[in-house]
Design an enzyme around this catalytic site. Structure first.
Site, mmCIF file in Angstrom:
data_model
loop_
_atom_site.group_PDB
_atom_site.id
_atom_site.type_symbol
_atom_site.label_atom_id
_atom_site.label_comp_id
_atom_site.label_asym_id
_atom_site.label_seq_id
_atom_site.Cartn_x
_atom_site.Cartn_y
_atom_site.Cartn_z
ATOM 1 N N ASN A 76 -0.148 0.328 1.270
ATOM 2 C CA ASN A 76 -0.445 -0.315 2.352
ATOM 3 C C ASN A 76 -0.016 0.009 3.861
ATOM 4 O O ASN A 76 0.245 0.984 3.834
ATOM 5 C CB ASN A 76 0.203 -1.879 2.204
ATOM 6 C CG ASN A 76 -0.906 -3.031 2.393
ATOM 7 O OD1 ASN A 76 -1.547 -3.105 3.607
ATOM 8 N ND2 ASN A 76 -1.374 -3.868 1.425
ATOM 9 N N ARG A 77 0.353 -1.018 4.593
ATOM 10 C CA ARG A 77 0.613 -0.403 6.005
ATOM 11 C C ARG A 77 1.953 -0.809 6.514
ATOM 12 O O ARG A 77 2.654 -1.623 6.081
ATOM 13 C CB ARG A 77 -0.442 -1.528 7.134
ATOM 14 C CG ARG A 77 -1.832 -1.080 6.831
ATOM 15 C CD ARG A 77 -2.655 -2.259 7.604
ATOM 16 N NE ARG A 77 -3.984 -1.823 7.636
ATOM 17 C CZ ARG A 77 -4.693 -1.892 6.422
ATOM 18 N NH1 ARG A 77 -4.302 -2.536 5.254
ATOM 19 N NH2 ARG A 77 -6.261 -1.596 6.308
ATOM 20 N N HIS A 102 -1.027 3.743 3.279
ATOM 21 C CA HIS A 102 -1.027 4.392 1.891
ATOM 22 C C HIS A 102 -0.484 5.714 1.996
ATOM 23 O O HIS A 102 -1.104 6.789 1.153
ATOM 24 C CB HIS A 102 -2.825 4.464 1.571
ATOM 25 C CG HIS A 102 -3.204 3.133 1.105
ATOM 26 N ND1 HIS A 102 -2.471 1.990 0.730
ATOM 27 C CD2 HIS A 102 -4.445 2.404 1.083
ATOM 28 C CE1 HIS A 102 -3.261 0.988 0.454
ATOM 29 N NE2 HIS A 102 -4.303 1.102 0.672
ATOM 30 N N HIS A 171 -4.849 2.377 -7.114
ATOM 31 C CA HIS A 171 -5.985 1.630 -6.211
ATOM 32 C C HIS A 171 -7.284 1.690 -6.744
ATOM 33 O O HIS A 171 -8.207 2.337 -5.996
ATOM 34 C CB HIS A 171 -5.736 2.530 -4.857
ATOM 35 C CG HIS A 171 -6.457 1.748 -3.697
ATOM 36 N ND1 HIS A 171 -7.520 1.069 -3.570
ATOM 37 C CD2 HIS A 171 -5.930 1.557 -2.696
ATOM 38 C CE1 HIS A 171 -7.750 0.158 -2.521
ATOM 39 N NE2 HIS A 171 -6.757 0.756 -1.591
ATOM 40 N N ASP A 243 -9.045 -9.271 2.295
ATOM 41 C CA ASP A 243 -7.918 -8.140 2.323
ATOM 42 C C ASP A 243 -6.577 -8.375 2.466
ATOM 43 O O ASP A 243 -6.081 -8.386 3.700
ATOM 44 C CB ASP A 243 -8.447 -7.002 3.335
ATOM 45 C CG ASP A 243 -7.793 -5.685 3.262
ATOM 46 O OD1 ASP A 243 -7.008 -5.526 2.212
ATOM 47 O OD2 ASP A 243 -8.286 -4.713 3.884
ATOM 48 N N GLN A 275 -2.158 -6.928 -3.467
ATOM 49 C CA GLN A 275 -3.101 -7.016 -2.353
ATOM 50 C C GLN A 275 -4.711 -7.176 -2.714
ATOM 51 O O GLN A 275 -4.861 -6.200 -4.155
ATOM 52 C CB GLN A 275 -3.110 -5.556 -1.504
ATOM 53 C CG GLN A 275 -4.224 -5.571 -0.291
ATOM 54 C CD GLN A 275 -3.352 -6.297 0.901
ATOM 55 O OE1 GLN A 275 -2.322 -6.788 0.929
ATOM 56 N NE2 GLN A 275 -4.440 -6.395 1.935
ATOM 57 N N GLU A 302 -4.100 -4.605 -6.196
ATOM 58 C CA GLU A 302 -3.241 -3.493 -6.004
ATOM 59 C C GLU A 302 -1.923 -4.185 -6.018
ATOM 60 O O GLU A 302 -1.450 -4.578 -4.996
ATOM 61 C CB GLU A 302 -3.526 -2.797 -4.762
ATOM 62 C CG GLU A 302 -4.834 -2.271 -4.282
ATOM 63 C CD GLU A 302 -5.000 -2.130 -2.922
ATOM 64 O OE1 GLU A 302 -4.289 -1.353 -2.221
ATOM 65 O OE2 GLU A 302 -6.155 -2.825 -2.293
#
Length: 336
Positions: A76-77, A102, A171, A243, A275, A302
């Site tokens: 993720n971010r 990622h 993923h 998302d 996620q 995820e």
């Protein structure tokens, strides 16, 4: 017994496919990105492959879809690719606008792992060196795939010689009606989560933890994915679908059922969040077996730590301490 065959050749390196067999289920995993290439089930009137994929390693790199990949160091971010750990500031490579996503520009999904077969287990290993994509510490990673009956288990193990971040996930892009069957609107989904974490326009969490009750994010009782994807809620509509990150209540994270009712998948994990992504930005293109993929043709579940958790005091931070081996798992249990 695990079968090994040549998948293809990329940058003069051989990429191999390892096939695991269970009870009516066959799983293919490649050593490039430690990724799931297919999950084939003997369901309904025949066999169906329930995950999307690319036809070649070159396509995985070109399209950066993360299909089936092991993601890391940090899934993720991370906002602006910046964090502080042990009083020291770090700057990561940013590959999602101004943010890190990622694992960066060359994350684990684009690495060739060392593969060994240990009985009925596939052991994939990787050294992520100090400074890799900006992360501190030499991180030793193992991803172990095993298949028993109709249960696919993914174990992650990591250790580092310095404090660092580690937030692994798998993923896989699922379509339980078949990877080439189109939109997943009729898929039923249940999430064991009473709360979600809203994000800003760049999908960075605001730090709020909000209840799902009486919102389109409420999957505490199984409902059609389409009911969420096509919601007029501004937080969904502006993204073209779901998302979003959910806080898990227990290790039984989710249940999904194919639109035709023939396949059920339960997801278990010890990771704290999940996620949900419904391939909102997946452009139309040709994937494996000549299949045409596009927007909303799959969903991703995820398990991971919350996005930007290292910079958000309300979230559990994904810190891997020096010389402290740490493990996580994801288990997929199929019924068909």
């Amino acid at each position: 017994m695990i079968k090994k065959t040549l998948f293809d050749v990329y940058n003069d390196s051989s990429v191999y496919l390892y096939e695991l067999r269970g009870d009516g289920i066959v799983v293919g995993v490649t050593d490039f990105g430690a990724k799931i290439q297919y999950i084939k089930l003997r369901a309904g009137s025949g066999e169906r492959d329930v995950c999307l994929g690319n036809a070649s390693t070159a396509d995985y790199v070109k399209f950066s879809t993360y299909f089936g990949a092991t993601v890391g160091r940090c899934a993720n971010r991370i906002a602006k690719g910046e964090f502080t750990l042990g009083g020291k500031s770090y700057k990561l490579n940013c590959n999602d606008g101004a943010n890190h996503l990622h694992g960066g520009k060359v994350g684990f999904d684009k690495r060739l792992f060392n593969a060994e077969v240990d009985g009925e287990k596939l052991v994939l290993s990787l050294l992520s060196a100090d400074g890799d994509e900006g992360y501190p510490g030499n991180l030793q990673l193992k991803v172990i795939y095993s298949l028993s009956g109709k249960k696919l288990l993914v174990n992650f193990f990591a250790t580092s010689d310095a404090d660092t971040l580690w937030n692994p996930t798998n993923h896989t892009f699922f379509n339980l009606d078949g990877h080439d069957s189109g939109a997943v609107y009729d898929t039923l989904l249940e999430l064991n989560a009473d709360f979600f974490t809203p994000g800003d326009e760049n999908l960075i969490p605001t730090g709020e933890i909000l209840p799902v009750r009486s919102t389109p994010f409420d999957f505490t009782v199984a409902k059609r994915l389409g009911d969420g994807i096509l919601s007029s809620d501004e937080r969904i509509a502006r993204l073209g679908g779901l998302d979003h990150n959910f806080i898990l209540k227990s290790e039984h994270a989710a249940m999904a059922r194919s639109g035709d009712g023939e396949v059920t998948m339960d997801v278990y994990t010890d990771l704290p969040a999940l996620q949900l992504y419904t391939t909102n930005s997946l452009a139309k293109f040709t994937g494996k077996d000549g299949a045409t993929y596009g927007k909303h043709h799959a969903f991703c579940l995820e398990p991971q730590f919350c996005p930007n958790a290292i910079n958000t005091s309300a979230f559990l931070a994904p810190i891997l301490n020096k010389d402290a081996p740490t493990a996580h798992y994801i288990k997929y249990v199929f019924d068909f």
